[in-house]
Design a protein around this motif. Sequence first.
Motif, PDB file in Angstrom:
ATOM      1  N   VAL A  35       0.832  -1.198   0.000  1.00  0.00           N
ATOM      2  CA  VAL A  35       0.000   0.000   0.000  1.00  0.00           C
ATOM      3  C   VAL A  35       0.869   1.251   0.000  1.00  0.00           C
ATOM      4  CG1 VAL A  35      -1.758   1.287   1.284  1.00  0.00           C
ATOM      5  CG2 VAL A  35      -1.861  -1.212   1.197  1.00  0.00           C
ATOM      6  N   ASP A  36       1.923   1.239   0.803  1.00  0.00           N
ATOM      7  CA  ASP A  36       2.808   2.405   0.904  1.00  0.00           C
ATOM      8  C   ASP A  36       4.126   1.952   1.524  1.00  0.00           C
ATOM      9  OD1 ASP A  36       3.667   5.001   0.685  1.00  0.00           O
ATOM     10  OD2 ASP A  36       2.373   5.807   2.263  1.00  0.00           O
ATOM     11  N   TYR A  37       5.138   2.787   1.404  1.00  0.00           N
ATOM     12  CA  TYR A  37       6.426   2.475   2.017  1.00  0.00           C
ATOM     13  C   TYR A  37       7.203   3.757   2.262  1.00  0.00           C
ATOM     14  CZ  TYR A  37       8.787   3.405  -2.459  1.00  0.00           C
ATOM     15  OH  TYR A  37       9.276   4.002  -3.587  1.00  0.00           O
ATOM     16  N   MET A  38       8.189   3.676   3.132  1.00  0.00           N
ATOM     17  CA  MET A  38       9.101   4.786   3.381  1.00  0.00           C
ATOM     18  C   MET A  38      10.518   4.250   3.440  1.00  0.00           C
ATOM     19  SD  MET A  38       9.356   7.470   6.595  1.00  0.00           S
ATOM     20  CE  MET A  38      10.155   6.283   7.684  1.00  0.00           C
ATOM     21  N   ILE A  83       7.116  -0.306   5.804  1.00  0.00           N
ATOM     22  CA  ILE A  83       6.248  -0.668   4.682  1.00  0.00           C
ATOM     23  C   ILE A  83       4.859  -1.004   5.210  1.00  0.00           C
ATOM     24  CG2 ILE A  83       6.783  -3.152   4.724  1.00  0.00           C
ATOM     25  CD1 ILE A  83       6.955  -2.921   1.596  1.00  0.00           C
ATOM     26  N   LYS A  84       3.848  -0.674   4.434  1.00  0.00           N
ATOM     27  CA  LYS A  84       2.467  -1.005   4.795  1.00  0.00           C
ATOM     28  C   LYS A  84       1.905  -1.960   3.744  1.00  0.00           C
ATOM     29  CE  LYS A  84      -0.727   2.247   4.664  1.00  0.00           C
ATOM     30  NZ  LYS A  84      -1.553   3.404   5.089  1.00  0.00           N
ATOM     31  N   LEU A  85       1.464  -3.120   4.234  1.00  0.00           N
ATOM     32  CA  LEU A  85       0.927  -4.152   3.365  1.00  0.00           C
ATOM     33  C   LEU A  85      -0.558  -4.344   3.612  1.00  0.00           C
ATOM     34  CD1 LEU A  85       3.711  -6.880   3.801  1.00  0.00           C
ATOM     35  CD2 LEU A  85       3.584  -5.099   2.049  1.00  0.00           C
ATOM     36  N   HIS A  86      -1.258  -4.707   2.579  1.00  0.00           N
ATOM     37  CA  HIS A  86      -2.657  -5.129   2.681  1.00  0.00           C
ATOM     38  C   HIS A  86      -2.654  -6.628   2.434  1.00  0.00           C
ATOM     39  CE1 HIS A  86      -6.975  -5.061   0.782  1.00  0.00           C
ATOM     40  NE2 HIS A  86      -6.976  -5.563   2.005  1.00  0.00           N
ATOM     41  N   VAL A  87      -3.136  -7.392   3.414  1.00  0.00           N
ATOM     42  CA  VAL A  87      -3.081  -8.850   3.301  1.00  0.00           C
ATOM     43  C   VAL A  87      -4.471  -9.442   3.442  1.00  0.00           C
ATOM     44  CG1 VAL A  87      -0.722  -8.927   4.189  1.00  0.00           C
ATOM     45  CG2 VAL A  87      -2.620  -9.231   5.770  1.00  0.00           C
ATOM     46  N   ARG A  88      -4.678 -10.534   2.747  1.00  0.00           N
ATOM     47  CA  ARG A  88      -5.900 -11.347   2.880  1.00  0.00           C
ATOM     48  C   ARG A  88      -5.415 -12.741   3.241  1.00  0.00           C
ATOM     49  NH1 ARG A  88     -11.216 -11.018  -0.206  1.00  0.00           N
ATOM     50  NH2 ARG A  88     -12.110 -13.102  -0.218  1.00  0.00           N
ATOM     51  N   THR A 102       5.361  -6.425  16.655  1.00  0.00           N
ATOM     52  CA  THR A 102       6.210  -5.284  16.347  1.00  0.00           C
ATOM     53  C   THR A 102       5.672  -4.487  15.163  1.00  0.00           C
ATOM     54  OG1 THR A 102       7.559  -6.832  15.076  1.00  0.00           O
ATOM     55  CG2 THR A 102       8.329  -6.281  17.285  1.00  0.00           C
ATOM     56  N   ALA A 103       4.401  -4.659  14.857  1.00  0.00           N
ATOM     57  CA  ALA A 103       3.780  -3.982  13.718  1.00  0.00           C
ATOM     58  C   ALA A 103       2.546  -3.219  14.168  1.00  0.00           C
ATOM     59  CB  ALA A 103       3.406  -5.008  12.649  1.00  0.00           C
ATOM     60  N   ASP A 195       8.472  -1.950  10.355  1.00  0.00           N
ATOM     61  CA  ASP A 195       9.770  -1.470   9.867  1.00  0.00           C
ATOM     62  C   ASP A 195      10.573  -2.647   9.322  1.00  0.00           C
ATOM     63  OD1 ASP A 195      11.747  -2.520  11.898  1.00  0.00           O
ATOM     64  OD2 ASP A 195      10.550  -1.291  13.261  1.00  0.00           O
ATOM     65  N   LEU A 196      11.619  -2.332   8.567  1.00  0.00           N
ATOM     66  CA  LEU A 196      12.363  -3.361   7.855  1.00  0.00           C
ATOM     67  C   LEU A 196      13.089  -4.310   8.813  1.00  0.00           C
ATOM     68  CD1 LEU A 196      13.354  -4.637   5.251  1.00  0.00           C
ATOM     69  CD2 LEU A 196      15.110  -2.855   5.098  1.00  0.00           C
TER      70      LEU A 196
END
Length: 312
Positions: A35-38, A83-88, A102-103, A195-196
Amino acid sequence: MEETIEQLSRFHSKALDDILGKPFKVLDDGFVRVVDYMGTDSSIVQAARVSYGKGTKKVSRDRELIRYLLRHQHTSPFEMCSIKLHVRVPMDCWRQWIRHRTASVNEYSTRYSIAINAAQKTAPDAWRGQSDVNHQGSAGLIDPETGREFSQEESELHQLARHIYSKRLDAGVAREQARKDLPLCTYTEAYWKIDLHNLLHFLKLRMENNAQKEIRDYALTIGHEIVSRWAPVTWEAFNDYVMQSIQFSRLEREILACLLQGLPEAALEKAESFGWLVRDAQGILKKRQERYEFEEKMRSMNITLPWEKDSI
Protein backbone atom coordinates in the motif's frame (compact mmCIF):
# COMPACT_ATOMS: atom_id res chain seq x y z
CA MET A 1 30.19 29.97 10.91
CA GLU A 2 27.29 27.50 10.94
CA GLU A 3 27.50 24.43 8.73
CA THR A 4 25.16 24.32 5.75
CA ILE A 5 22.24 21.96 6.33
CA GLU A 6 22.33 19.19 3.78
CA GLN A 7 19.38 19.21 1.38
CA LEU A 8 17.32 16.07 1.93
CA SER A 9 15.23 14.23 -0.62
CA ARG A 10 12.86 11.31 -0.29
CA PHE A 11 14.28 7.99 -1.45
CA HIS A 12 12.18 6.01 -3.90
CA SER A 13 12.34 2.46 -5.19
CA LYS A 14 11.20 2.37 -8.80
CA ALA A 15 10.93 -1.42 -8.65
CA LEU A 16 8.55 -1.16 -5.69
CA ASP A 17 6.66 1.79 -7.17
CA ASP A 18 5.94 -0.39 -10.19
CA ILE A 19 4.04 -2.94 -8.07
CA LEU A 20 2.24 -0.61 -5.64
CA GLY A 21 -1.28 -1.92 -5.19
CA LYS A 22 -0.62 -5.08 -7.21
CA PRO A 23 -1.93 -8.16 -5.35
CA PHE A 24 0.31 -11.21 -5.27
CA LYS A 25 -1.87 -14.29 -4.91
CA VAL A 26 -1.17 -16.61 -1.96
CA LEU A 27 -2.98 -19.90 -1.23
CA ASP A 28 -6.31 -20.33 -3.00
CA ASP A 29 -7.94 -16.97 -2.27
CA GLY A 30 -5.40 -14.91 -0.33
CA PHE A 31 -3.10 -12.10 -1.40
CA VAL A 32 -0.52 -9.59 -0.22
CA ARG A 33 0.10 -6.18 -1.77
CA VAL A 34 2.07 -3.02 -1.00
CA VAL A 35 0.00 0.00 0.00
CA ASP A 36 2.81 2.40 0.90
CA TYR A 37 6.43 2.48 2.02
CA MET A 38 9.10 4.79 3.38
CA GLY A 39 12.82 4.48 2.73
CA THR A 40 15.10 2.23 0.70
CA ASP A 41 18.61 0.82 1.01
CA SER A 42 19.82 4.43 0.74
CA SER A 43 17.87 5.36 3.88
CA ILE A 44 19.74 2.69 5.84
CA VAL A 45 23.09 4.06 4.67
CA GLN A 46 22.01 7.64 5.39
CA ALA A 47 20.99 6.76 8.95
CA ALA A 48 24.17 4.79 9.63
CA ARG A 49 26.41 7.60 8.40
CA VAL A 50 24.75 10.08 10.73
CA SER A 51 26.00 7.86 13.56
CA TYR A 52 29.52 7.43 12.21
CA GLY A 53 30.05 10.90 10.79
CA LYS A 54 31.12 12.17 7.39
CA GLY A 55 34.36 10.22 7.41
CA THR A 56 32.53 6.97 6.80
CA LYS A 57 31.68 8.07 3.27
CA LYS A 58 35.34 7.78 2.35
CA VAL A 59 35.73 4.33 3.87
CA SER A 60 32.65 2.30 2.93
CA ARG A 61 30.54 1.96 -0.11
CA ASP A 62 26.79 1.59 0.41
CA ARG A 63 26.66 -2.17 -0.18
CA GLU A 64 29.63 -2.85 2.08
CA LEU A 65 28.10 -0.75 4.85
CA ILE A 66 24.70 -2.44 4.68
CA ARG A 67 26.32 -5.86 4.72
CA TYR A 68 28.47 -4.87 7.70
CA LEU A 69 25.44 -3.57 9.61
CA LEU A 70 23.40 -6.72 9.04
CA ARG A 71 26.32 -9.07 9.63
CA HIS A 72 27.04 -7.50 13.01
CA GLN A 73 23.36 -7.03 13.94
CA HIS A 74 23.43 -3.24 14.06
CA THR A 75 19.67 -3.09 13.66
CA SER A 76 18.57 0.52 14.21
CA PRO A 77 19.42 1.81 10.69
CA PHE A 78 17.06 -0.79 9.23
CA GLU A 79 14.26 0.65 11.36
CA MET A 80 14.45 3.80 9.20
CA CYS A 81 12.54 1.91 6.49
CA SER A 82 8.92 0.87 6.88
CA ILE A 83 6.25 -0.67 4.68
CA LYS A 84 2.47 -1.00 4.79
CA LEU A 85 0.93 -4.15 3.37
CA HIS A 86 -2.66 -5.13 2.68
CA VAL A 87 -3.08 -8.85 3.30
CA ARG A 88 -5.90 -11.35 2.88
CA VAL A 89 -5.20 -14.41 4.99
CA PRO A 90 -7.05 -17.32 6.67
CA MET A 91 -7.81 -16.66 10.33
CA ASP A 92 -5.79 -19.63 11.63
CA CYS A 93 -2.75 -18.38 9.72
CA TRP A 94 -3.45 -14.82 10.91
CA ARG A 95 -3.29 -15.99 14.53
CA GLN A 96 0.37 -16.92 14.00
CA TRP A 97 1.03 -13.74 12.04
CA ILE A 98 -0.37 -11.43 14.71
CA ARG A 99 1.97 -12.91 17.33
CA HIS A 100 4.64 -10.67 15.81
CA ARG A 101 3.77 -7.68 17.97
CA THR A 102 6.21 -5.28 16.35
CA ALA A 103 3.78 -3.98 13.72
CA SER A 104 0.84 -1.60 13.54
CA VAL A 105 -2.32 -3.49 12.54
CA ASN A 106 -5.86 -2.68 11.56
CA GLU A 107 -7.98 -5.74 10.73
CA TYR A 108 -11.28 -6.18 8.94
CA SER A 109 -13.97 -6.26 11.64
CA THR A 110 -16.77 -8.81 11.53
CA ARG A 111 -18.55 -6.80 14.23
CA TYR A 112 -19.11 -3.99 11.72
CA SER A 113 -19.09 -5.90 8.43
CA ILE A 114 -20.29 -9.25 7.17
CA ALA A 115 -17.53 -11.85 7.22
CA ILE A 116 -15.67 -12.36 3.95
CA ASN A 117 -17.38 -15.12 2.01
CA ALA A 118 -14.25 -17.15 1.36
CA ALA A 119 -12.60 -20.04 3.16
CA GLN A 120 -9.27 -21.70 2.51
CA LYS A 121 -9.73 -25.10 0.86
CA THR A 122 -7.40 -28.09 1.00
CA ALA A 123 -6.75 -30.21 -2.08
CA PRO A 124 -7.03 -34.01 -1.65
CA ASP A 125 -3.28 -34.40 -2.12
CA ALA A 126 -2.37 -31.57 0.29
CA TRP A 127 -3.37 -33.02 3.68
CA ARG A 128 -0.21 -33.25 5.78
CA GLY A 129 0.73 -35.81 8.43
CA GLN A 130 1.84 -35.06 11.99
CA SER A 131 5.61 -34.83 12.50
CA ASP A 132 7.12 -37.35 14.93
CA VAL A 133 10.05 -35.04 15.66
CA ASN A 134 8.53 -31.56 15.73
CA HIS A 135 5.32 -31.91 17.72
CA GLN A 136 3.97 -28.57 16.47
CA GLY A 137 4.75 -29.31 12.83
CA SER A 138 3.86 -31.60 9.96
CA ALA A 139 5.74 -34.15 7.88
CA GLY A 140 4.76 -36.03 4.75
CA LEU A 141 1.34 -36.28 3.16
CA ILE A 142 -1.82 -38.27 3.80
CA ASP A 143 -2.69 -40.57 0.90
CA PRO A 144 -4.85 -38.75 -1.71
CA GLU A 145 -7.72 -41.25 -1.43
CA THR A 146 -8.17 -40.46 2.27
CA GLY A 147 -7.49 -36.80 1.47
CA ARG A 148 -10.35 -36.79 -1.03
CA GLU A 149 -12.74 -37.78 1.75
CA PHE A 150 -11.35 -35.06 4.03
CA SER A 151 -11.68 -32.44 1.29
CA GLN A 152 -15.30 -33.42 0.63
CA GLU A 153 -16.11 -33.17 4.35
CA GLU A 154 -14.28 -29.85 4.50
CA SER A 155 -16.42 -28.45 1.68
CA GLU A 156 -19.62 -29.62 3.38
CA LEU A 157 -18.52 -28.07 6.69
CA HIS A 158 -17.73 -24.74 5.02
CA GLN A 159 -21.13 -24.64 3.34
CA LEU A 160 -22.97 -25.52 6.54
CA ALA A 161 -21.09 -22.94 8.62
CA ARG A 162 -21.77 -20.21 6.06
CA HIS A 163 -25.44 -21.19 5.80
CA ILE A 164 -25.92 -21.00 9.58
CA TYR A 165 -24.05 -17.69 9.73
CA SER A 166 -26.20 -16.18 6.97
CA LYS A 167 -29.37 -17.54 8.57
CA ARG A 168 -28.51 -15.81 11.85
CA LEU A 169 -27.85 -12.51 10.08
CA ASP A 170 -31.14 -12.74 8.16
CA ALA A 171 -32.95 -13.34 11.46
CA GLY A 172 -31.46 -10.15 12.91
CA VAL A 173 -28.81 -11.67 15.18
CA ALA A 174 -26.00 -9.21 15.93
CA ARG A 175 -22.97 -9.63 13.67
CA GLU A 176 -20.67 -9.86 16.68
CA GLN A 177 -22.54 -12.97 17.85
CA ALA A 178 -23.53 -14.50 14.53
CA ARG A 179 -19.87 -14.91 13.61
CA LYS A 180 -18.85 -17.07 16.57
CA ASP A 181 -19.09 -20.44 14.79
CA LEU A 182 -17.29 -19.46 11.60
CA PRO A 183 -14.35 -21.81 10.93
CA LEU A 184 -10.75 -20.63 11.28
CA CYS A 185 -10.25 -21.15 7.55
CA THR A 186 -12.40 -18.04 6.91
CA TYR A 187 -10.36 -15.30 5.27
CA THR A 188 -9.77 -11.98 6.98
CA GLU A 189 -8.05 -8.84 5.71
CA ALA A 190 -5.75 -6.36 7.43
CA TYR A 191 -3.38 -3.48 6.92
CA TRP A 192 -0.01 -4.39 8.43
CA LYS A 193 2.72 -1.73 8.83
CA ILE A 194 6.18 -2.73 10.01
CA ASP A 195 9.77 -1.47 9.87
CA LEU A 196 12.36 -3.36 7.86
CA HIS A 197 14.32 -4.68 10.86
CA ASN A 198 11.25 -6.34 12.36
CA LEU A 199 10.04 -7.49 8.95
CA LEU A 200 13.32 -9.34 8.44
CA HIS A 201 12.84 -11.02 11.83
CA PHE A 202 9.33 -12.07 10.75
CA LEU A 203 10.73 -13.48 7.51
CA LYS A 204 13.55 -15.28 9.31
CA LEU A 205 11.03 -17.24 11.40
CA ARG A 206 8.28 -17.70 8.84
CA MET A 207 10.40 -18.57 5.80
CA GLU A 208 12.09 -21.44 7.64
CA ASN A 209 11.33 -24.95 6.41
CA ASN A 210 9.80 -25.85 9.79
CA ALA A 211 7.28 -22.97 9.67
CA GLN A 212 3.67 -23.87 8.90
CA LYS A 213 3.29 -24.07 5.14
CA GLU A 214 0.44 -21.57 4.89
CA ILE A 215 2.23 -18.69 6.64
CA ARG A 216 5.48 -19.70 4.94
CA ASP A 217 3.79 -19.15 1.58
CA TYR A 218 2.97 -15.59 2.64
CA ALA A 219 6.47 -14.97 3.99
CA LEU A 220 8.10 -16.26 0.80
CA THR A 221 5.87 -14.00 -1.28
CA ILE A 222 6.68 -10.95 0.86
CA GLY A 223 10.39 -11.71 0.72
CA HIS A 224 10.86 -12.66 -2.92
CA GLU A 225 8.23 -10.41 -4.51
CA ILE A 226 8.37 -7.31 -2.28
CA VAL A 227 11.49 -6.97 -0.10
CA SER A 228 13.77 -8.03 -2.96
CA ARG A 229 12.44 -5.08 -4.99
CA TRP A 230 12.23 -2.63 -2.10
CA ALA A 231 15.72 -3.08 -0.59
CA PRO A 232 17.71 -5.41 -2.87
CA VAL A 233 21.08 -4.91 -1.13
CA THR A 234 19.55 -5.63 2.27
CA TRP A 235 17.71 -8.64 0.85
CA GLU A 236 20.96 -10.03 -0.54
CA ALA A 237 22.74 -9.55 2.81
CA PHE A 238 19.80 -11.05 4.70
CA ASN A 239 19.96 -14.21 2.61
CA ASP A 240 23.74 -14.44 2.94
CA TYR A 241 24.01 -13.82 6.68
CA VAL A 242 20.66 -15.01 8.03
CA MET A 243 18.68 -17.39 5.84
CA GLN A 244 21.62 -19.22 4.26
CA SER A 245 23.90 -19.18 7.31
CA ILE A 246 24.24 -21.82 10.02
CA GLN A 247 24.61 -21.12 13.74
CA PHE A 248 26.28 -23.65 16.03
CA SER A 249 25.78 -24.06 19.76
CA ARG A 250 28.70 -24.81 22.09
CA LEU A 251 27.81 -28.52 22.08
CA GLU A 252 27.63 -28.61 18.29
CA ARG A 253 30.94 -26.78 17.93
CA GLU A 254 32.68 -29.30 20.19
CA ILE A 255 31.45 -32.24 18.07
CA LEU A 256 32.26 -30.42 14.85
CA ALA A 257 35.77 -29.62 16.09
CA CYS A 258 36.38 -33.33 16.72
CA LEU A 259 35.20 -34.20 13.21
CA LEU A 260 37.40 -31.54 11.61
CA GLN A 261 40.38 -32.98 13.47
CA GLY A 262 39.57 -36.47 12.14
CA LEU A 263 38.48 -37.79 15.54
CA PRO A 264 35.08 -39.48 14.99
CA GLU A 265 35.35 -41.54 18.19
CA ALA A 266 35.88 -38.37 20.21
CA ALA A 267 32.82 -36.88 18.48
CA LEU A 268 30.81 -39.95 19.52
CA GLU A 269 31.99 -39.58 23.11
CA LYS A 270 30.95 -35.93 23.09
CA ALA A 271 27.48 -36.82 21.79
CA GLU A 272 27.18 -39.53 24.44
CA SER A 273 28.15 -37.10 27.21
CA PHE A 274 25.50 -34.65 25.98
CA GLY A 275 22.82 -37.36 26.29
CA TRP A 276 22.16 -37.36 22.56
CA LEU A 277 22.68 -41.09 21.97
CA VAL A 278 20.40 -42.66 24.58
CA ARG A 279 18.74 -45.85 23.28
CA ASP A 280 15.48 -47.58 24.07
CA ALA A 281 15.09 -51.28 24.96
CA GLN A 282 15.29 -52.23 21.27
CA GLY A 283 18.58 -50.39 20.83
CA ILE A 284 17.00 -47.57 18.80
CA LEU A 285 18.14 -44.02 19.44
CA LYS A 286 15.57 -42.05 21.38
CA LYS A 287 14.29 -38.85 19.83
CA ARG A 288 16.33 -35.81 20.77
CA GLN A 289 15.30 -32.54 19.15
CA GLU A 290 18.71 -30.91 19.63
CA ARG A 291 20.49 -33.86 18.00
CA TYR A 292 17.98 -33.88 15.15
CA GLU A 293 18.59 -30.17 14.45
CA PHE A 294 22.36 -30.73 14.42
CA GLU A 295 21.94 -33.65 12.03
CA GLU A 296 19.92 -31.41 9.72
CA LYS A 297 22.71 -28.81 9.73
CA MET A 298 25.29 -31.46 8.89
CA ARG A 299 23.16 -32.89 6.07
CA SER A 300 22.96 -29.42 4.52
CA MET A 301 26.77 -29.57 4.23
CA ASN A 302 26.88 -33.23 3.13
CA ILE A 303 28.60 -34.30 6.36
CA THR A 304 27.79 -37.75 7.74
CA LEU A 305 27.96 -38.03 11.52
CA PRO A 306 29.62 -41.06 13.18
CA TRP A 307 26.38 -42.38 14.72
CA GLU A 308 24.63 -42.21 11.32
CA LYS A 309 27.15 -44.44 9.51
CA ASP A 310 25.84 -47.57 11.18
CA SER A 311 22.18 -46.48 10.90
CA ILE A 312 22.03 -45.93 14.65
